[in-house]
Write a protein that holds these residues in place. Structure first.
Motif, PDB file in Angstrom:
ATOM      1  N   UNK A   1      39.129  16.176 -12.407  1.00  0.00           N
ATOM      2  CA  UNK A   1      38.753  16.832 -10.968  1.00  0.00           C
ATOM      3  C   UNK A   1      37.968  18.551 -11.594  1.00  0.00           C
ATOM      4  N   UNK A   2      36.695  18.743 -10.829  1.00  0.00           N
ATOM      5  CA  UNK A   2      36.092  19.097 -12.381  1.00  0.00           C
ATOM      6  C   UNK A   2      36.177  21.452 -11.090  1.00  0.00           C
ATOM      7  N   UNK A   3      35.811  21.266 -11.459  1.00  0.00           N
ATOM      8  CA  UNK A   3      35.635  23.449 -11.511  1.00  0.00           C
ATOM      9  C   UNK A   3      34.622  24.110 -11.881  1.00  0.00           C
ATOM     10  N   UNK A   4      34.185  24.912 -11.719  1.00  0.00           N
ATOM     11  CA  UNK A   4      33.830  26.333 -12.540  1.00  0.00           C
ATOM     12  C   UNK A   4      34.120  27.586 -12.363  1.00  0.00           C
ATOM     13  N   UNK A   5      33.957  28.226 -13.705  1.00  0.00           N
ATOM     14  CA  UNK A   5      34.694  29.436 -13.605  1.00  0.00           C
ATOM     15  C   UNK A   5      33.962  30.052 -12.992  1.00  0.00           C
ATOM     16  N   UNK A   6      34.699  31.437 -12.602  1.00  0.00           N
ATOM     17  CA  UNK A   6      34.079  31.969 -10.921  1.00  0.00           C
ATOM     18  C   UNK A   6      32.883  31.414 -10.321  1.00  0.00           C
ATOM     19  N   UNK A   7      33.288  30.243 -10.445  1.00  0.00           N
ATOM     20  CA  UNK A   7      33.039  28.960  -9.199  1.00  0.00           C
ATOM     21  C   UNK A   7      31.220  29.179  -9.526  1.00  0.00           C
ATOM     22  N   UNK A   8      30.646  29.875 -10.839  1.00  0.00           N
ATOM     23  CA  UNK A   8      29.746  29.708 -11.096  1.00  0.00           C
ATOM     24  C   UNK A   8      29.152  28.099 -11.357  1.00  0.00           C
ATOM     25  N   UNK A   9      27.609  27.992 -10.077  1.00  0.00           N
ATOM     26  CA  UNK A   9      27.110  26.563 -10.415  1.00  0.00           C
ATOM     27  C   UNK A   9      26.349  26.583  -9.117  1.00  0.00           C
ATOM     28  N   UNK A  10      25.323  25.217  -8.579  1.00  0.00           N
ATOM     29  CA  UNK A  10      24.749  25.481  -8.069  1.00  0.00           C
ATOM     30  C   UNK A  10      24.746  25.933  -6.398  1.00  0.00           C
ATOM     31  N   UNK A  11      23.556  26.839  -5.769  1.00  0.00           N
ATOM     32  CA  UNK A  11      24.166  26.230  -3.606  1.00  0.00           C
ATOM     33  C   UNK A  11      25.572  27.972  -3.887  1.00  0.00           C
ATOM     34  N   UNK A  12      25.591  27.646  -3.365  1.00  0.00           N
ATOM     35  CA  UNK A  12      27.451  28.181  -3.353  1.00  0.00           C
ATOM     36  C   UNK A  12      28.433  28.102  -4.433  1.00  0.00           C
ATOM     37  N   UNK A  13      27.811  27.817  -5.418  1.00  0.00           N
ATOM     38  CA  UNK A  13      28.901  27.213  -6.285  1.00  0.00           C
ATOM     39  C   UNK A  13      29.955  25.964  -6.108  1.00  0.00           C
ATOM     40  N   UNK A  14      30.885  25.938  -7.242  1.00  0.00           N
ATOM     41  CA  UNK A  14      31.852  24.398  -7.258  1.00  0.00           C
ATOM     42  C   UNK A  14      33.635  25.437  -6.513  1.00  0.00           C
ATOM     43  N   UNK A  15      34.394  23.834  -7.111  1.00  0.00           N
ATOM     44  CA  UNK A  15      35.513  24.701  -7.156  1.00  0.00           C
ATOM     45  C   UNK A  15      35.818  25.664  -8.301  1.00  0.00           C
TER      46      UNK A  15
END
Lengths: 340, 340
Positions: A218-232
């Motif tokens: 399962x993918x996630x990013x710290x502080x949700x940092x990612x494209x658009x609204x961000x990730x998990x």
């Protein structure tokens, strides 16, 4: 010690590249990699947001060459392995060979959900190079379950060890996730992964649904940092899954430390669900349509949300950007009639 | 036109008061109220974050008298009704009488989940004044289901027309919500509401679980503006519930407009899940403990997260702030032993 229930794969240094406008520095990458490794994360991804070779006029130039960033990340790791993203057509096989030379240990070969067949050679190369090799089905909400299964089987037949269901637009709701992951679980032998975006504030719930249906990556990013609204949000995911009784294998406090003391410090903007983010998730269209849509909306004097929702209904895919202007014109004509 | 499946109650102008440090201006309140009314939201709340009478040295002084804000909000509404929050002990009955004079049409009387009995007179007064009258059980994760049912029955016996399950700490996961709302649905005759916080990124999923279990009032705030990690994001909630097939009765675009063109413009900080927010949701302790905990952590040289998690285990409640220092000292002693 019991075995981990799944692997949490962090994409801060790849999906986050979009949010950072591809401006990661070596120092930022080193500090993040070191923190992830210390927290017990076994896999994390480092690449341009659009994968190897993404640094370009069309997709945005990277501030620092991604090979340098991959090398720096690998250099910081005692246990964790660096993954790279490769979108055939953007990246080429030589890019992967170079990435391996500087330390990449996993490749995720990404295609539109209906186009796994373009990835056969790249998957084969990943295996040949001794990498953990993944097939990554993007915009997976756009195809019916049977199609997702068919495409996953293709990936498996090419040699992929893991197949990902990717909710690129943040469109899915838990039932969409459950039916896709469950169907794959019944149909393929390789492991299954899930990658979420938070456009509808459902990334966490979707990730839980994926794990419950059998996903083991399962993918996630710290502080949700990612494209658009961000990730998990990775560190929140670790906390929630621990509360649900899973063995994450993660040191929660150390993961929080890298999220809040490292990543939060270099983020250029907070990961909120803005109007654009919400409407992309609601309509299920690809984020690359947004700028064109805003231009068309202005030209024809119509609401960009109407255009995006209509494009979603039409299941428009990347490459069909001309449709945007047709749709905008139709709304403009409708509006004229109403006003007359 | 089919009937609404539920009422979306917006708390931007009350829970958001915490996030705004109680600095709402009349202009901000008017613009938000006008937008909510235009979007078809039937109920929204305006009060100091800690309810009527909350403006004080202890809870923070309001920039503008809340009666002025309530009056301004009511003045902007064609259809929507203004709710006020009243926490017995902070607000008094006279505060409610004054709020009604300036336009309040609903009161939510809030108590700790085990203390509904302190609200009998306030609920009675709400009914007497002709208000839509609500009992609001805060920190509802801290009591077992049977206790929540018992307390809800008390509220109902006093005359409450709606009883809310309130996840003040953002601790709950969907199963916690489902079992509480379902039990209430079987045990009481009045309507049931649910109020979420997003500390574990589960506010939206919890709200869906509440609706599926029978809640007919659900709270949200625009751009998630609220205490801690904020609330369920109202405009996203409307989109998601529409996608799930419910009749929200809301004009989604108009709701997005007030979220993004009004509220987002005056927010003092984005609603992210920070380290403090996450650990409060993970441990389930009340946000008022945070500052004391940080002070104790510094004094004794221990990790504030260890203290908060331990307080959560002990089910500490407001008023037991002394415990914080005891717990911090114990961790310091343990640490010394290890170091010796």
């Amino acid at each position: 010690m019991t075995e981990r229930s799944f692997e949490i794969l962090d994409v801060s240094l790849r999906d986050g590249s979009h949010a950072m406008k591809h401006s990661f520095t070596e120092e930022q990458v080193r500090a993040t990699a070191k923190g992830l490794d210390a927290a017990g994360v076994n896999y994390f991804e480092v690449s341009h947001g659009d994968g190897l070779g993404g640094s370009s006029l069309q997709y945005g130039f990277s501030k620092v060459d991604e090979l340098k960033l991959i090398e720096a990340a690998a250099d910081e790791c005692e246990n964790a392995k660096v993954s790279v993203l490769l979108i055939p057509g953007i990246g080429i096989k030589e890019d992967l060979q170079e990435a391996v030379k500087v330390g990449a240990k996993m490749v995720r070969v990404a295609t539109h959900v209906t186009e796994a067949d373009v990835a056969a050679q790249h998957i084969a190369l990943g295996r040949e190079l001794g990498l953990k090799t993944v097939g990554f089905l993007m915009m997976a909400h756009m195809a019916p379950v049977e199609k997702v299964v068919e495409q996953a089987k293709l990936f498996e037949s090419y040699g992929a060890e893991i197949v990902y269901v990717t909710d690129s637009a943040g469109y899915m709701l838990p039932n969409d996730v459950t039916e896709r992951i469950s169907a794959l679980k019944q149909s393929i032998g390789c492991e299954i992964g899930f990658h979420a975006h938070n456009n509808l504030s459902m990334a966490m719930a979707n990730t839980i649904a994926a794990v419950e249906a059998g996903a083991t990556y399962i993918d996630g990013s710290l502080r949700a940092l990612g494209a658009g609204a961000g990730n998990t949000q990775t560190e929140v995911m670790a906390a929630v899954l621990e509360r649900l009784g899973y063995n994450t294998g993660i040191d929660l406090y150390k993961l929080m430390d890298v999220a809040n003391d490292v990543v939060a410090k270099f983020m250029q903007r907070p990961q909120e669900i803005t109007g654009s983010g919400l409407i992309m998730g609601y309509s299920g269209v690809y984020s690359s349509f947004l700028l064109h849509t805003q231009a068309a909306a202005q030209k024809f004097g119509v609401d960009e949300r109407d255009i995006l929702v209509e494009l979603g209904r039409m299941k428009a895919v990347g490459g069909q950007e001309d449709l945007i202007y047709d749709v905008a014109q139709q709304f403009a004509l409708k509006k004229q009639k109403v006003e007359v």
